[in-house]
Design a protein around this motif. Structure first.
Motif, PDB file in Angstrom:
ATOM      1  N   ALA A 188      19.120 -68.264   2.101  1.00 11.16           N
ATOM      2  CA  ALA A 188      19.280 -68.565   0.682  1.00 11.16           C
ATOM      3  C   ALA A 188      19.924 -69.921   0.451  1.00 11.16           C
ATOM      4  O   ALA A 188      19.663 -70.583  -0.554  1.00 11.16           O
ATOM      5  N   GLU A 240      20.224 -63.600   3.559  1.00 12.75           N
ATOM      6  CA  GLU A 240      19.942 -62.263   3.052  1.00 12.75           C
ATOM      7  C   GLU A 240      19.160 -61.506   4.123  1.00 12.75           C
ATOM      8  O   GLU A 240      18.202 -62.038   4.687  1.00 12.75           O
ATOM      9  N   THR A 295      23.785 -59.489   1.947  1.00  7.29           N
ATOM     10  CA  THR A 295      23.958 -60.943   1.845  1.00  7.29           C
ATOM     11  C   THR A 295      25.229 -61.336   2.584  1.00  7.29           C
ATOM     12  O   THR A 295      26.302 -60.805   2.307  1.00  7.29           O
ATOM     13  N   THR A 299      19.590 -54.558   0.884  1.00  9.49           N
ATOM     14  CA  THR A 299      19.620 -55.969   1.282  1.00  9.49           C
ATOM     15  C   THR A 299      21.062 -56.425   1.367  1.00  9.49           C
ATOM     16  O   THR A 299      21.844 -56.257   0.424  1.00  9.49           O
ATOM     17  N   THR A 327      24.055 -69.078   3.842  1.00 13.04           N
ATOM     18  CA  THR A 327      24.015 -67.787   3.164  1.00 13.04           C
ATOM     19  C   THR A 327      22.682 -67.154   3.524  1.00 13.04           C
ATOM     20  O   THR A 327      21.623 -67.729   3.257  1.00 13.04           O
TER      21      THR A 327
END
Length: 273
Positions: free
Chosen positions: A187, A197, A223, A221, A195
């Protein structure tokens, strides 16, 4: 596993607000296969705490080597998504001098494996949980994660998932807690932060005759915000949300014996991506 809201400032795990419900087909004579129940705080909290592999195993796998292969060709515009995002790149994700490569691929590999570890049954054992946190959490955040998880893995919580107060499975039952990464997405990234996911499927429950906590499946999901420190990627913050969840198939739910046998015979993956 639900880490609740983002813990970037507090470092702790929040509440477990959502509920997962899995329907198993009714089957006469098999309480395990015919059970129907909701997945409240138990599944949420475990997936919150959900996600690695032992880094030693990861390094061992990567260091076995392999021939370099050319990268895949770029898909033509307008075509269906190709395999480029999951095809082998020819790079070794794990180098001999660190856990994961200092690049985008390494960050995604780290996040996928950390998801496996945090969703494993080892998290229910205090000593093993502490070792996992020391291996995957950035040093400045270890104490906060450790304190939060010690408060989460209480005797009451263990009882809610069918375990004894000390986290062991009752005699005649097999405890199952596994997280499997389905895919990863970068991300955000910079030279030393990323970052990622991680889309996951998880299993949680007790396999055994007359189990009131049969093994059920969930989708979520995770993160992770990672930073490059100590020559490796480490977790700074961790959060989770539900889904994406596919439409359930028509497969017959396995019996307690079938599930327990599968868990015992099929070892969990120790290295992903």
């Amino acid at each position: 596993m639900t880490l609740g809201d983002d813990h970037e400032t507090s470092g702790g795990y929040g509440g477990t607000g959502h509920t997962r419900t899995t329907r198993l087909p009714d089957r006469a004579g098999d309480v395990y296969g015919g059970a129907r129940r909701g997945r409240g705080s138990s599944r949420s909290l475990v997936t919150v705490v959900g996600v690695i592999v032992l880094l030693i195993a990861a390094i061992a796998f990567a260091n076995r080597g392999g021939d370099d292969t050319p990268s895949t060709k770029t898909d033509k515009a307008g075509s269906l998504p190709g395999a480029a995002s999951t095809a082998a790149s020819g790079k070794k994700p794990v180098q001999s001098n660190s856990g994961f490569a200092h690049d985008e691929q390494g960050a995604q590999s780290a996040a996928a494996n950390y998801a496996v570890a945090l969703g494993s049954a080892d998290m229910f054992d205090k000593a093993k949980r502490d070792a996992i946190l020391q291996a995957i959490i950035t040093p400045s955040r270890v104490s906060a994660f450790d304190a939060a998880l010690d408060k989460a893995y209480t005797p009451e919580f263990n009882k809610n998932v069918g375990l004894s107060p000390n986290g062991s499975a009752p005699s005649g039952y097999t405890f199952v807690s596994r997280t499997s990464p389905i895919g990863t997405k970068l991300a955000q990234s910079s030279a030393n932060t990323a970052t990622v996911e991680v889309w996951c499927s998880g299993l949680l429950g007790l396999a055994g005759e007359n189990s009131t906590n049969p093994v059920t499946n969930s989708w979520f999901t995770i993160t992770m915000k990672l930073e490059w420190t100590g020559n490796d990627w480490k977790i700074v913050t961790h959060s989770q949300k539900d889904g994406p969840a596919p439409v359930p198939g028509d497969e017959r739910a396995s019996s307690a014996d079938e599930m327990a046998k599968a868990v015992q015979e099929y070892g969990g993956f120790t290295y992903a991506r």
